[in-house]
Write an enzyme that holds these catalytic residues in place. Structure first.
Site, PDB file in Angstrom:
ATOM      1  N   LYS A  14      17.634  62.721  26.428  1.00 39.45           N
ATOM      2  CA  LYS A  14      16.246  63.061  26.057  1.00 39.45           C
ATOM      3  C   LYS A  14      15.390  61.802  26.141  1.00 39.45           C
ATOM      4  CE  LYS A  14      13.682  65.323  22.277  1.00 39.45           C
ATOM      5  NZ  LYS A  14      13.819  65.977  20.952  1.00 39.45           N
TER       6      LYS A  14
ATOM      7  N   SER B 263      12.024  70.681  20.611  1.00 44.93           N
ATOM      8  CA  SER B 263      11.426  69.791  21.573  1.00 44.93           C
ATOM      9  C   SER B 263      12.391  69.300  22.650  1.00 44.93           C
ATOM     10  CB  SER B 263      10.849  68.572  20.846  1.00 44.93           C
ATOM     11  OG  SER B 263      11.875  67.840  20.223  1.00 44.93           O
TER      12      SER B 263
ATOM     13  N   SER C  89      14.974  70.818  16.820  1.00 50.97           N
ATOM     14  CA  SER C  89      14.751  70.508  18.240  1.00 50.97           C
ATOM     15  C   SER C  89      15.981  70.453  19.125  1.00 50.97           C
ATOM     16  CB  SER C  89      14.002  69.184  18.374  1.00 50.97           C
ATOM     17  OG  SER C  89      12.638  69.406  18.188  1.00 50.97           O
TER      18      SER C  89
HETATM   19  N1  GLN Z   1       9.591  72.331  16.068  1.00 49.22           N
HETATM   20  C1  GLN Z   1       9.626  71.343  15.041  1.00 49.22           C
HETATM   21  C2  GLN Z   1       8.380  70.499  15.110  1.00 49.22           C
HETATM   22  O1  GLN Z   1       7.559  70.803  15.891  1.00 49.22           O
HETATM   23  C3  GLN Z   1      10.869  70.511  15.156  1.00 49.22           C
HETATM   24  C4  GLN Z   1      10.747  69.377  16.094  1.00 49.22           C
HETATM   25  C5  GLN Z   1      11.994  68.529  16.133  1.00 49.22           C
HETATM   26  O2  GLN Z   1      13.034  68.901  15.615  1.00 49.22           O
HETATM   27  N2  GLN Z   1      11.845  67.356  16.712  1.00 49.22           N
HETATM   28  O3  GLN Z   1       8.209  69.563  14.397  1.00 49.22           O
END
Ligand code: GLN
Length: 497
Positions: free
Chosen positions: A80, A155, A179
């Site tokens: 990532k 994400s 994410s």
């Molecule tokens: N969807 C969550 C957010 O927008 C989690 C994001 C993540 O785990 N980095 O913060």
């Protein structure tokens, strides 16, 4: 040259290198060819490190004896793009870091390489990992390999799409509120968020430091265990990394789950935020069927109550934004990254900061910085941030209480399958509510895995989540692996690869 079996797992690839059936260079070339063929449609990768990967694979082949017994020799991995890679651009999908080349590797990345892995590139994500669809990337969205008009989740959407499309058997992601698990669910693969502290966060571009954790996206649970064996463990560079010994996680995968107690939070599932309509009918159906499969293998289903879990989304978006506003203060255009062009009519430093941050961050990141600054400001701190921390403790206690009676808690990973690109961008609240089942594991620092549990009639993958006690990855992995042995959903392949 043989074409790689499209479903090749870490385990299979590793074995083919060990036995001498295939060389690291062969595997690397075939993998890069697949990436070249599929990635233009998917956009899972920001950067493909083809030359570096081939050189590395050649080194492994040349020094075959030295690498023979390493756990990941010749295994292609995708990283990532919020994990630092020495000499390789690391953007966090932000214009702010468009040209940033880190001088060091994240510990998790270094550990993969020490285990013989071959990094093939950096994957797309939401900007600074803020989002649930990979649409917040400054460089354009990633598409879901099961339906190109849909998001892969986020994400870590690029990492999930890459593994689902069989472009790499292992990708690293980060999980602050879901994410890793949510994109794994939406792409039909396995996503593991380890216990907070189990994997060093050194070299992860920080979003919310008390919630962030690095983990894996893989095709199978066994592969997730192999990856965790490599990346887990204490690290002097991360004071929050845990000194607890790292067991062999693959040894936990016995297939025997007789007598295991699985908690089902029925009240939460019926009355979660969004109301009873919040969970898609097909997701609820697949989840019920999966519970039956656990029961047929000898596990006991126990109803548990997590009375404060319905506040988890609200708490998460207070804590995460507060920490993000502080962590992202470092992107000021002075030391590295994007800097707004110098304006000779205006020599005030403050104006350079302001223009840099206005031009370098995208709309979702700005929204979070403003929310976080607001909840930390004098007069609001007690009402929002402090209150959120208190409710965070109550949510963690709910889980502790449940774990007195059960070994893991099961839930759907996401209330819906993959949604169309563009559907939720104008409605951030709708996007946030989709995190209802994933954020509490981060608030409690608990390990959680998402494993495929079926498909909708339209052919979209569905994921089941298991949350465990702190440092009890062995139990969640054993349960998930036993279920996977009975169902093998991962063997189905997306058409768009
Ligand atoms: N969807 C969550 C957010 O927008 C989690 C994001 C993540 O785990 N980095 O913060």
């Amino acid at each position: 040259m043989t074409t790689p079996a499209p479903s090749a797992t870490i385990r299979d690839l590793r074995e083919s290198v060990r036995s001498g059936a295939r060389s690291a260079v062969e595997i690397c070339r075939e993998t890069l060819a697949r990436v070249r063929a599929s990635d233009p449609a998917l956009h899972a990768f920001h950067t493909v490190t083809a030359d570096r990967a081939l050189a590395r694979a050649a080194d492994l082949d040349r020094d075959r004896d030295r690498w023979r017994d390493a756990p990941l020799t010749g295994v292609p991995v995708a990283i990532k793009d919020n994990l630092c890679t020495r000499g390789v651009r690391t953007t966090a999908a932000s214009k702010m870091l468009e040209t940033f080349v880190p001088p060091y590797d994240a510990t998790a990345v270094a550990r993969l390489e020490r285990a013989g892995a071959v990094m093939i590139g950096k994957t797309n994500c939401d900007e600074f990992a803020m989002g649930s669809s990979t649409e917040n990337s400054a460089f354009g969205p990633t598409r879901n390999p099961w339906a190109l008009d849909r998001t892969p989740g986020g994400s870590s959407g690029g990492s999930a799409a890459a593994v689902a499309a069989r472009l790499a058997p292992l990708a690293l992601g980060s999980d602050t509120g879901g994410s890793i698990r949510q994109p794994a669910a939406l792409c039909g693969i396995v996503g593991l968020k380890p216990t907070y502290g189990r994997v060093s966060r050194y070299g992860l571009l920080a979003f919310a430091s008390s919630l962030d954790q690095i983990g894996s996206l893989t095709l199978t649970v066994h592969d997730a265990a192999i990856a965790l064996n490599v990346i887990a463990g204490a690290d002097p560079a991360d004071a929050t990394s845990a000194p607890d010994p790292v067991p062999d996680y693959t040894a936990a995968l016995t297939g025997d789950i007789r007598g295991a107690r699985i908690g089902v939070p029925s009240r939460l599932l019926e009355n979660g935020p969004g109301g009873p309509d919040g969970i898609d009918r097909e997701v609820a159906g697949a989840f019920r069927t999966a519970l039956d499969a656990f029961a047929s293998r000898g596990a006991t289903l126990v109803d548990v109550d997590l009375p404060h879990a319905r506040h988890a989304v609200a708490v998460y978006y207070l804590v995460a934004t507060a920490e993000a506003s502080s962590n992202l203060a470092r992107y000021d255009g002075v030391r590295y990254g994007f800097r707004a062009p110098f304006d000779r009519h205006d020599d005030a430093l403050g104006s350079m900061y302001a223009r840099t941050r206005a031009g370098g961050f995208g709309p979702e990141v700005k929204r979070r910085i403003m929310l976080g600054t607001y909840v930390l400001s004098a007069g609001y701190y007690e009402a929002y941030y402090l209150k959120a921390q208190q409710v965070r403790t109550l949510i963690a206690r709910d889980y502790e209480r449940a774990f007195e009676r059960v070994d893991a808690v099961a839930m759907p990973t996401s209330p819906t399958p993959a949604f169309p690109i563009g559907e939720r961008v104008a409605d951030p609240l709708q996007m946030y509510l989709a995190d209802v089942f994933t954020v509490s594991a981060n608030l409690g620092g608990l390990p959680a895995v998402s494993v495929p549990c079926g498909f909708t009639a339209g052919g979209l993958p569905i994921g089941l989540q298991l949350v465990g006690r702190r440092f009890d990855e062995p139990t969640v992995l054993r349960l998930a692996d036993a279920y996977e042995r009975d169902t093998n959903w991962w063997k189905r392949e997306p058409a768009h690869v």
